[in-house]
Design an enzyme around this catalytic site. Sequence first.
Site, short mmCIF file in Angstrom:
data_model
loop_
_atom_site.label_atom_id
_atom_site.label_comp_id
_atom_site.label_asym_id
_atom_site.label_seq_id
_atom_site.Cartn_x
_atom_site.Cartn_y
_atom_site.Cartn_z
N GLU A 70 30.11 30.58 55.89
CA GLU A 70 31.32 29.77 55.71
C GLU A 70 31.63 29.56 54.22
O GLU A 70 32.78 29.46 53.83
CB GLU A 70 31.18 28.42 56.42
CG GLU A 70 31.04 28.54 57.94
CD GLU A 70 32.34 28.94 58.66
OE1 GLU A 70 33.26 29.51 58.04
OE2 GLU A 70 32.40 28.70 59.88
N SER A 120 13.38 45.38 51.81
CA SER A 120 12.30 45.00 50.90
C SER A 120 11.05 44.58 51.68
O SER A 120 9.93 44.98 51.35
CB SER A 120 12.77 43.89 49.96
OG SER A 120 13.56 42.96 50.64
N GLY A 140 14.11 44.32 67.94
CA GLY A 140 14.29 45.35 66.91
C GLY A 140 15.44 46.29 67.21
O GLY A 140 15.63 47.29 66.53
N TYR A 162 26.01 30.09 54.09
CA TYR A 162 26.35 31.35 53.42
C TYR A 162 27.67 31.90 53.98
O TYR A 162 28.61 32.18 53.23
CB TYR A 162 25.21 32.33 53.63
CG TYR A 162 25.37 33.66 52.93
CD1 TYR A 162 25.24 33.77 51.54
CD2 TYR A 162 25.64 34.83 53.65
CE1 TYR A 162 25.37 34.99 50.90
CE2 TYR A 162 25.77 36.05 53.02
CZ TYR A 162 25.63 36.14 51.65
OH TYR A 162 25.76 37.35 51.01
P1 NAD Z 1 20.45 38.40 44.41
O1 NAD Z 1 19.89 37.16 44.99
O2 NAD Z 1 19.51 39.45 43.93
O3 NAD Z 1 21.42 38.05 43.19
C1 NAD Z 1 22.16 36.88 43.12
C2 NAD Z 1 22.09 36.38 41.68
O4 NAD Z 1 22.89 35.18 41.58
C3 NAD Z 1 20.67 36.00 41.24
O5 NAD Z 1 20.40 36.54 39.98
C4 NAD Z 1 20.70 34.48 41.20
O6 NAD Z 1 19.77 33.95 40.28
C5 NAD Z 1 22.14 34.22 40.82
N1 NAD Z 1 22.62 32.88 41.18
C6 NAD Z 1 22.45 32.22 42.35
N2 NAD Z 1 23.04 31.02 42.31
C7 NAD Z 1 23.61 30.92 41.07
C8 NAD Z 1 24.35 29.91 40.41
N3 NAD Z 1 24.64 28.75 41.02
N4 NAD Z 1 24.76 30.13 39.14
C9 NAD Z 1 24.46 31.30 38.50
N5 NAD Z 1 23.75 32.29 39.08
C10 NAD Z 1 23.34 32.10 40.36
O7 NAD Z 1 21.46 39.00 45.49
P2 NAD Z 1 22.30 40.35 45.49
O8 NAD Z 1 21.90 41.14 46.65
O9 NAD Z 1 22.30 40.97 44.15
O10 NAD Z 1 23.76 39.79 45.81
C11 NAD Z 1 24.76 39.66 44.80
C12 NAD Z 1 26.06 39.21 45.47
O11 NAD Z 1 26.47 40.17 46.43
C13 NAD Z 1 25.94 37.88 46.20
O12 NAD Z 1 27.11 37.14 45.99
C14 NAD Z 1 25.83 38.28 47.64
O13 NAD Z 1 26.33 37.30 48.50
C15 NAD Z 1 26.66 39.55 47.68
N6 NAD Z 1 26.26 40.43 48.78
C16 NAD Z 1 25.12 41.19 48.67
C17 NAD Z 1 24.74 42.00 49.74
C18 NAD Z 1 23.54 42.88 49.68
O14 NAD Z 1 23.24 43.55 50.68
N7 NAD Z 1 22.82 42.98 48.61
C19 NAD Z 1 25.52 42.01 50.91
C20 NAD Z 1 26.65 41.20 50.98
C21 NAD Z 1 27.01 40.43 49.90
#
Ligand code: NAD
Length: 316
Positions: free
Chosen positions: A151, A193, A211, A149
Amino acid sequence: MRLHTQKRILVTGGSGFLGSHLCKRLVNEGHDVLCVDNFFTSSKENITELLDRPNFELMRHDVTFPLFVEVDEIYNLACPASPIHYQHDPVQTTKTSVHGAINMLGLAKRIKAKILQASTSEVYGDPEVHPQKEDYWGHVNPIGIRSCYDEGKRCAETLFFDYNRQHKLRIKVARIFNTYGPNMHPNDGRVVSNFIMQALQNQPITLFGDGLQTRSFCYVDDLIEGFVRFMASADDVIGPINMGNPGEFTIKELAEKVIELTGSKSKLSYEPLPSDDPTQRQPDISVAKSTLNWEPIVKLEEGLKKTIPYFETLLR
Ligand code: NAD
Ligand code: UDP
């Protein structure tokens, strides 16, 4: 006929936690939204209410394969985000970040679209600088269980900046810190969650390690506001820009707050700390404040109160 102010916007990962909130916001603003997702970590539930809206379209597609559509803006969110999800198939995680970025950047180049990347505080790894500013290069293990993730996201940032330098692409790179809210997957293992689900069922709250590691938690509505402002900013505002809430808490404090707000009988249960788990994390958001006039307004307690009813509904 499209109105002058209406844009065609692609949201990859659009049915996930952040993506679903972003799609709702953009659809309600009247934009023509194309949500692309392969449903690896989400289901259609998060976007059911949008399915009959005329300016919303859903496409099942994996971003590791090329995509041919015509849009004005792209938000690239597709990637599993929770440790248990991204460690489930780590090779696919790297492919999603890297091949996904190459495909979406190639698309943006062909159609001259503006593109925003959902990067992450994980690019800082287990940071030796606190709070983290955008000019810190990070402290990342390249071969550990989080590396697929961390890298993958770092390589995606490299690609974004190379497409900007080499092809003059209009890019926006947002480094997101831990964000929470309704529509999180109940079993994604992420701390907010997990703790709410455990508390609502009076099960032990699993504290990893002592913690005392810290995280800074941003409520989803604040983050989405930041995304939209960043996308609307001038073309020379390319980032990276930290996006998160600087309010920093130990994981134990979070557990105690969740127990209090749910009125749970749960007790704390100490479990082994996963490897490479960052010790501390807090965004310095001065760049976001000065360039986007953005900062979060929802405090942790208020955000948790908005989030708990969502998980209560799921359990019913
Ligand atoms: P999430 O897992 O709820 O959403 C990710 C979505 O991407 C999912 O709907 C999944 O089905 C889809 N997905 C995964 N691989 C895929 C692929 N190969 N092709 C098409 N769709 C694909 O996660 P989230 O929290 O909503 O995160 C969304 C983005 O934000 C991600 O890129 C994540 O790295 C980034 N991010 C989120 C957070 C956070 O705290 N929520 C923090 C840092 C970065
Ligand atoms: N954590 C915990 N108990 C859990 C889930 C997570 O103590 O049931 C800890 C985890 O070890 C980490 C922090 O909470 O220190 C945040 O974990 P999460 O997976 O939400 O996000 P990340 O580590 O990617 O910031």
